[in-house]
Write an enzyme that holds these catalytic residues in place. Structure first.
Site, PDB file in Angstrom:
ATOM      1  N   ALA A 123      -4.255   2.886  16.514  1.00 53.43           N
ATOM      2  CA  ALA A 123      -3.612   4.002  15.811  1.00 53.43           C
ATOM      3  C   ALA A 123      -2.780   3.484  14.639  1.00 53.43           C
ATOM      4  O   ALA A 123      -1.854   4.145  14.189  1.00 53.43           O
ATOM      5  CB  ALA A 123      -2.741   4.805  16.783  1.00 53.43           C
ATOM      6  N   GLY A 124      -3.116   2.295  14.129  1.00 56.46           N
ATOM      7  CA  GLY A 124      -2.424   1.729  12.967  1.00 56.46           C
ATOM      8  C   GLY A 124      -3.054   2.214  11.669  1.00 56.46           C
ATOM      9  O   GLY A 124      -3.783   3.218  11.654  1.00 56.46           O
TER      10      GLY A 124
ATOM     11  N   LYS B 144       0.801  -1.228   0.000  1.00 55.72           N
ATOM     12  CA  LYS B 144       0.000   0.000   0.000  1.00 55.72           C
ATOM     13  C   LYS B 144       0.840   1.287   0.000  1.00 55.72           C
ATOM     14  O   LYS B 144       0.451   2.276  -0.620  1.00 55.72           O
ATOM     15  CB  LYS B 144      -0.946   0.013   1.202  1.00 55.72           C
TER      16      LYS B 144
ATOM     17  N   ASP C 164     -10.886   2.903   2.236  1.00 56.15           N
ATOM     18  CA  ASP C 164     -11.266   2.298   3.524  1.00 56.15           C
ATOM     19  C   ASP C 164     -12.124   3.244   4.377  1.00 56.15           C
ATOM     20  O   ASP C 164     -13.112   2.823   4.970  1.00 56.15           O
ATOM     21  CB  ASP C 164     -10.023   1.895   4.323  1.00 56.15           C
TER      22      ASP C 164
HETATM   23  P1  ATR Z   1      -3.450  -2.095  10.839  1.00 55.69           P
HETATM   24  O1  ATR Z   1      -2.734  -1.432   9.718  1.00 55.69           O
HETATM   25  O2  ATR Z   1      -4.290  -3.265  10.428  1.00 55.69           O
HETATM   26  O3  ATR Z   1      -4.202  -1.145  11.694  1.00 55.69           O
HETATM   27  P2  ATR Z   1      -1.184  -2.167  12.662  1.00 55.69           P
HETATM   28  O4  ATR Z   1      -0.604  -0.940  12.091  1.00 55.69           O
HETATM   29  O5  ATR Z   1      -0.271  -3.303  13.000  1.00 55.69           O
HETATM   30  O6  ATR Z   1      -2.284  -2.799  11.719  1.00 55.69           O
HETATM   31  O7  ATR Z   1      -2.028  -1.777  13.957  1.00 55.69           O
HETATM   32  C1  ATR Z   1      -2.578  -2.689  14.821  1.00 55.69           C
HETATM   33  C2  ATR Z   1      -3.297  -1.942  15.948  1.00 55.69           C
HETATM   34  O8  ATR Z   1      -3.787  -2.885  16.911  1.00 55.69           O
HETATM   35  C3  ATR Z   1      -2.375  -1.007  16.711  1.00 55.69           C
HETATM   36  O9  ATR Z   1      -3.129   0.109  17.141  1.00 55.69           O
HETATM   37  C4  ATR Z   1      -1.941  -1.871  17.891  1.00 55.69           C
HETATM   38  O10 ATR Z   1      -1.495  -1.156  19.005  1.00 55.69           O
HETATM   39  P3  ATR Z   1       0.058  -0.715  19.133  1.00 55.69           P
HETATM   40  O11 ATR Z   1       0.202   0.519  18.308  1.00 55.69           O
HETATM   41  O12 ATR Z   1       0.262  -0.487  20.574  1.00 55.69           O
HETATM   42  O13 ATR Z   1       0.858  -1.874  18.600  1.00 55.69           O
HETATM   43  C5  ATR Z   1      -3.240  -2.576  18.206  1.00 55.69           C
HETATM   44  N1  ATR Z   1      -3.068  -3.811  18.964  1.00 55.69           N
HETATM   45  C6  ATR Z   1      -2.561  -4.982  18.533  1.00 55.69           C
HETATM   46  N2  ATR Z   1      -2.575  -5.911  19.521  1.00 55.69           N
HETATM   47  C7  ATR Z   1      -3.110  -5.285  20.613  1.00 55.69           C
HETATM   48  C8  ATR Z   1      -3.394  -5.699  21.961  1.00 55.69           C
HETATM   49  N3  ATR Z   1      -3.133  -6.940  22.380  1.00 55.69           N
HETATM   50  N4  ATR Z   1      -3.940  -4.801  22.803  1.00 55.69           N
HETATM   51  C9  ATR Z   1      -4.212  -3.536  22.390  1.00 55.69           C
HETATM   52  N5  ATR Z   1      -3.974  -3.085  21.137  1.00 55.69           N
HETATM   53  C10 ATR Z   1      -3.430  -3.946  20.256  1.00 55.69           C
END
Ligand code: ATR
Length: 279
Positions: free
Chosen positions: A134-135, A72, A109
């Site tokens: 915040a991903g 992307k 999206d």
């Molecule tokens: P995407 O692009 O699909 O959003 P990503 O950038 O990997 O994927 O983001 C995943 C999100 O899920 C993030 O906000 C992540 O939090 P962190 O920034 O702290 O990593 C969150 N996330 C993943 N596992 C988590 C958990 N066990 N508890 C809380 N938040 C989680």
């Protein structure tokens, strides 16, 4: 099966891997449904071949494609023209190959998310939303909500990422992860944009004690279809919007650009998709 002639309109989805993608299922269902002379194919391609493929597709007369993980950001970089959504989040998921040889990129999206809410008659006016995460997914959702004048609170496990995302918008504000349940009182829309609740991920608990009775709860996770958050919301009698809607609505824009019809997201395609995710 609809007839595919030598003049068929061509599109597809590029990813690595791409076998898990449900985009071919969705687009080919609509092609058949609307009796369109076109095809949409999965294109598994590694990083190093991404641009070669794009140029090859353009040379072969493809109208465009979807782009998924891990391409992307690379796709964003090769675009000649970007729509404001893509510019905001620095990523694209939909490309149009134009007659003048240029590439137009957009990210659908965020609008897909909003359309999935609207399809369930969710009114965003004068509302305020709380986004978990915040991903990449959260970025799309936050940008789309702020664009519609919705105030947004962002809670993320890693607080700094929430602060970084909120910085980009006057209407957004970061809050600490452990504090989000207490923030629910004046929230009209709660969105899970984390991977929490995904099948195979760690089990999770969502505390909705402070939610007002009119709060709408939505989840971008769609496997399982009823996520732990949606289940908790349903048990409290709150309105829920499942993640399948966003997946379907984000596909509409590309389809309409490449194949000339704005497809309807109905019960039939929703159930087909849901069944395909069970296997
Ligand atoms: P995407 O692009 O699909 O959003 P990503 O950038 O990997 O994927 O983001 C995943 C999100 O899920 C993030 O906000 C992540 O939090 P962190 O920034 O702290 O990593 C969150 N996330 C993943 N596992 C988590 C958990 N066990 N508890 C809380 N938040 C989680």
């Amino acid at each position: 099966m609809n007839q595919i002639t030598g003049k068929a309109k061509l599109a597809g989805v590029i990813g690595w891997p791409v076998a898990h993608s449900r985009s071919p299922l969705i687009h080919n269902f609509w092609l058949e449904h609307y009796k369109i002379d076109g095809v949409y194919i999965p294109l598994p391609v590694k990083d190093e071949n991404f641009e070669i493929l794009i140029r090859g597709m353009m040379a072969a007369g493809f109208r465009g494609c979807n782009v998924t993980i891990p391409h992307k950001e690379r796709a964003f970089q090769i675009c000649d023209v970007l729509d404001p959504n893509a510019q905001h989040i620095c990523s694209v998921n939909t490309l149009m190959f134009r007659d003048d040889g240029s590439i137009y990129g957009t990210s659908t999206d965020g609008d897909g998310f909003i359309a999935s809410l609207e399809a369930q008659n969710v009114n965003l006016e004068k509302g305020s939303a709380l986004i978990l995460g915040a991903g990449g997914a959260a970025r799309s959702v936050v940008a789309a909500l702020v664009q519609r004048n919705v105030s947004v609170f962002i809670a993320n496990r890693t607080y700094e990422r929430a602060v970084e995302l909120a910085k980009a918008y006057d209407l957004a504000q970061a809050i600490k992860w452990h504090e989000w349940p207490k923030h629910l009182e004046n929230i009209t829309l709660l969105v899970n944009a984390t991977s929490l609740g995904m099948e195979g991920a760690n089990s999770c608990d969502f505390d909705l004690t402070h939610a007002s009775k009119d709060m709408v709860v939505s989840d971008i996770v769609y496997v399982p279809r009823e996520t732990p958050l949606l289940k908790a919301a349903r048990q409290r009698g709150l309105k829920t919007v499942e993640g399948l809607g966003m997946l379907l609505h984000q596909a509409r824009f590309g389809f309409s650009q490449w194949f000339g019809v704005d497809p309807v997201v109905d019960q039939e395609i929703t159930e087909l998709l849901a069944n395909s995710l069970k296997s």
